[in-house]
Design a protein around this motif. Structure first.
Motif, PDB file in Angstrom:
ATOM      1  N   HIS A 239      -4.668   8.091  -2.578  1.00  0.00           N
ATOM      2  CA  HIS A 239      -3.588   8.837  -1.921  1.00  0.00           C
ATOM      3  C   HIS A 239      -3.173  10.021  -2.790  1.00  0.00           C
ATOM      4  O   HIS A 239      -3.010  11.147  -2.281  1.00  0.00           O
ATOM      5  CB  HIS A 239      -2.389   7.925  -1.675  1.00  0.00           C
ATOM      6  CG  HIS A 239      -1.192   8.640  -1.122  1.00  0.00           C
ATOM      7  ND1 HIS A 239      -0.904   8.697   0.236  1.00  0.00           N
ATOM      8  CD2 HIS A 239      -0.196   9.356  -1.735  1.00  0.00           C
ATOM      9  CE1 HIS A 239       0.196   9.407   0.421  1.00  0.00           C
ATOM     10  NE2 HIS A 239       0.645   9.814  -0.761  1.00  0.00           N
TER      11      HIS A 239
ATOM     12  N   LYS B 233       6.879   5.162   1.872  1.00  0.00           N
ATOM     13  CA  LYS B 233       7.393   6.327   2.595  1.00  0.00           C
ATOM     14  C   LYS B 233       8.911   6.213   2.796  1.00  0.00           C
ATOM     15  O   LYS B 233       9.411   5.269   3.408  1.00  0.00           O
ATOM     16  CB  LYS B 233       6.698   6.469   3.942  1.00  0.00           C
ATOM     17  CG  LYS B 233       7.070   7.751   4.676  1.00  0.00           C
ATOM     18  CD  LYS B 233       6.233   7.954   5.930  1.00  0.00           C
ATOM     19  CE  LYS B 233       6.575   9.272   6.604  1.00  0.00           C
ATOM     20  NZ  LYS B 233       5.749   9.490   7.825  1.00  0.00           N
TER      21      LYS B 233
ATOM     22  N   ASN C  20       0.853  -1.188   0.000  1.00  0.00           N
ATOM     23  CA  ASN C  20       0.000   0.000   0.000  1.00  0.00           C
ATOM     24  C   ASN C  20       0.894   1.245   0.000  1.00  0.00           C
ATOM     25  O   ASN C  20       2.125   1.131   0.138  1.00  0.00           O
ATOM     26  CB  ASN C  20      -0.946  -0.016   1.202  1.00  0.00           C
ATOM     27  CG  ASN C  20      -0.190  -0.204   2.513  1.00  0.00           C
ATOM     28  OD1 ASN C  20       0.713   0.572   2.819  1.00  0.00           O
ATOM     29  ND2 ASN C  20      -0.551  -1.222   3.279  1.00  0.00           N
TER      30      ASN C  20
ATOM     31  N   ASN D  14       5.361   9.836  -1.380  1.00  0.00           N
ATOM     32  CA  ASN D  14       6.274   9.952  -0.234  1.00  0.00           C
ATOM     33  C   ASN D  14       7.514   9.065  -0.323  1.00  0.00           C
ATOM     34  O   ASN D  14       8.186   8.817   0.675  1.00  0.00           O
ATOM     35  CB  ASN D  14       5.536   9.666   1.084  1.00  0.00           C
ATOM     36  CG  ASN D  14       4.460  10.695   1.371  1.00  0.00           C
ATOM     37  OD1 ASN D  14       4.646  11.883   1.085  1.00  0.00           O
ATOM     38  ND2 ASN D  14       3.337  10.251   1.915  1.00  0.00           N
TER      39      ASN D  14
ATOM     40  N   SER E 214       1.662   3.442   2.123  1.00  0.00           N
ATOM     41  CA  SER E 214       2.505   3.691   3.299  1.00  0.00           C
ATOM     42  C   SER E 214       3.853   2.982   3.199  1.00  0.00           C
ATOM     43  O   SER E 214       4.847   3.430   3.787  1.00  0.00           O
ATOM     44  CB  SER E 214       1.778   3.248   4.582  1.00  0.00           C
ATOM     45  OG  SER E 214       1.599   1.838   4.600  1.00  0.00           O
ATOM     46  N   ASN E 215       3.911   1.876   2.435  1.00  0.00           N
ATOM     47  CA  ASN E 215       5.166   1.138   2.285  1.00  0.00           C
ATOM     48  C   ASN E 215       6.204   1.907   1.468  1.00  0.00           C
ATOM     49  O   ASN E 215       7.387   1.555   1.479  1.00  0.00           O
ATOM     50  CB  ASN E 215       4.928  -0.208   1.606  1.00  0.00           C
ATOM     51  CG  ASN E 215       4.031  -1.129   2.399  1.00  0.00           C
ATOM     52  OD1 ASN E 215       3.176  -1.800   1.836  1.00  0.00           O
ATOM     53  ND2 ASN E 215       4.198  -1.158   3.718  1.00  0.00           N
TER      54      ASN E 215
END
Length: 324
Positions: A294, A158, A153, A178, A155-156
């Motif tokens: 996102h 960042k 996802n 990110n 967040s991985n």
């Protein structure tokens, strides 16, 4: 397939001698693009009774994509296939179909590329003194590989160090997710992964296999984050000097070969996953909607809509649906 030393920059055509053209690209000989290209070149040579000979220089033998674009524009190179995103460094609208998470599947891609989006892009490419052939070749949907962890996802990503092509669009895409993108030419990507300058990269499965990234990458996350194709381009200067007969023969065989290569690449992608698994890569699926949602919370789509302009964005949305 012709593998010859580099000859004179100008088209070679003495009295009674065949016309000789150089063709450069950035993929290995085993890639479906070069396989179908070899067939087309053989058919061109046969139909012109040996009066038109084309020598192919694969795998960046003539320099990086940026180098080859310069050579095409000057006439030092007559023909090349160029990824849309690399071409966008010269023709910004060429990157239009590669906007992140816009096209989910080929049933959206090809109607756009064979329709108004492709026609719009060709008009802009011609303004840069390049002659695009009508049918695009397939580079494929791009996936993320890593040496450290699967990407499941957003967040991985960042802070994740990822190699991307020297393309502002994809630097922007991964920065918005990110990650920590670094632009490195494809010819230098393996070394960057091997020496841990970056921990991952993104490419279609055919490129991942052909470049042996599986030797230095453990995970492959099926993100389908962008589609990329190849334009087959002629130098405008060289194209104008060719007889109409040669132009027609080249267009016929190159465009037909592109359609066959599209089918090849689709079949190859299905087989390549199994092949790469056998070589030790671990695959995981993702939900592209999570990544798109996102991006929608950032300025990514808004920024690129402004850069591309209203006309091109409207054409994109005609085929892809609302974006951003």
């Amino acid at each position: 397939m012709g593998m010859a030393s580099v000859f004179s920059p100008a088209i070679v055509r003495a009295q009674g001698a065949p016309t000789k053209l150089k063709f450069g690209n950035d993929v290995p000989l085993t890639h479906s693009l070069n396989v179908r290209l070899a067939e087309a070149i053989g058919a061109i040579e046969q139909e012109t009774n040996g009066r038109l000979l084309i020598s192919v220089f694969p795998n960046n033998q003539l320099g990086s994509d940026t180098d080859m674009i310069s050579q095409l524009r000057s006439g030092a190179l007559e023909l090349a296939t160029m990824p849309t995103t690399l071409l966008s460094t010269l023709v910004p609208s060429a990157a239009l179909p590669a906007i992140g998470f816009v096209f989910p599947s080929y049933d959206k891609v090809w109607p756009a590329m064979d329709g108004e989006v492709g026609a719009f892009m060709r008009r802009n490419i011609e303004k840069a003194n390049l002659q695009p052939f009508e049918a695009m070749w397939d580079n494929g949907f791009r996936q993320i590989t890593t040496s450290t962890k699967p990407i499941v996802n957003p967040s991985n990503l960042k802070g994740f160090k990822i190699r991307v092509p020297v393309v502002p669009l994809w630097v922007s895409l991964f920065a918005a997710l990110n990650a920590a993108p670094t632009s490195i030419p494809l010819s230098e990507a393996y070394a960057a992964l091997q020496t841990k300058i970056t921990d991952g990269q993104e490419n279609p499965l055919a490129i991942i296999n052909a470049t042996k990234f599986y030797e230095v990458q453990k995970y492959c996350s099926l993100t389908n984050h962008a589609w990329d194709g190849f334009w087959l381009l002629a130098s405008g200067r060289s194209w104008r000097s060719l007889p109409t007969e040669f132009k027609d023969v080249m267009a016929k065989h190159f465009n037909a070969a592109a359609l066959r290569q599209r089918e090849d690449n689709l079949k190859d992608s299905l087989a390549l996953k199994a092949s790469l698994e056998n070589k030790g890569m671990i695959f995981n699926s993702t939900d592209p909607n999570e990544f798109r949602q996102h991006l929608e919370k950032t300025d990514f789509y808004k920024t690129w809509k402004t850069k591309f302009g209203g006309e091109s964005w409207a054409l994109l949305e005609k085929y892809a649906g609302p974006v951003g």
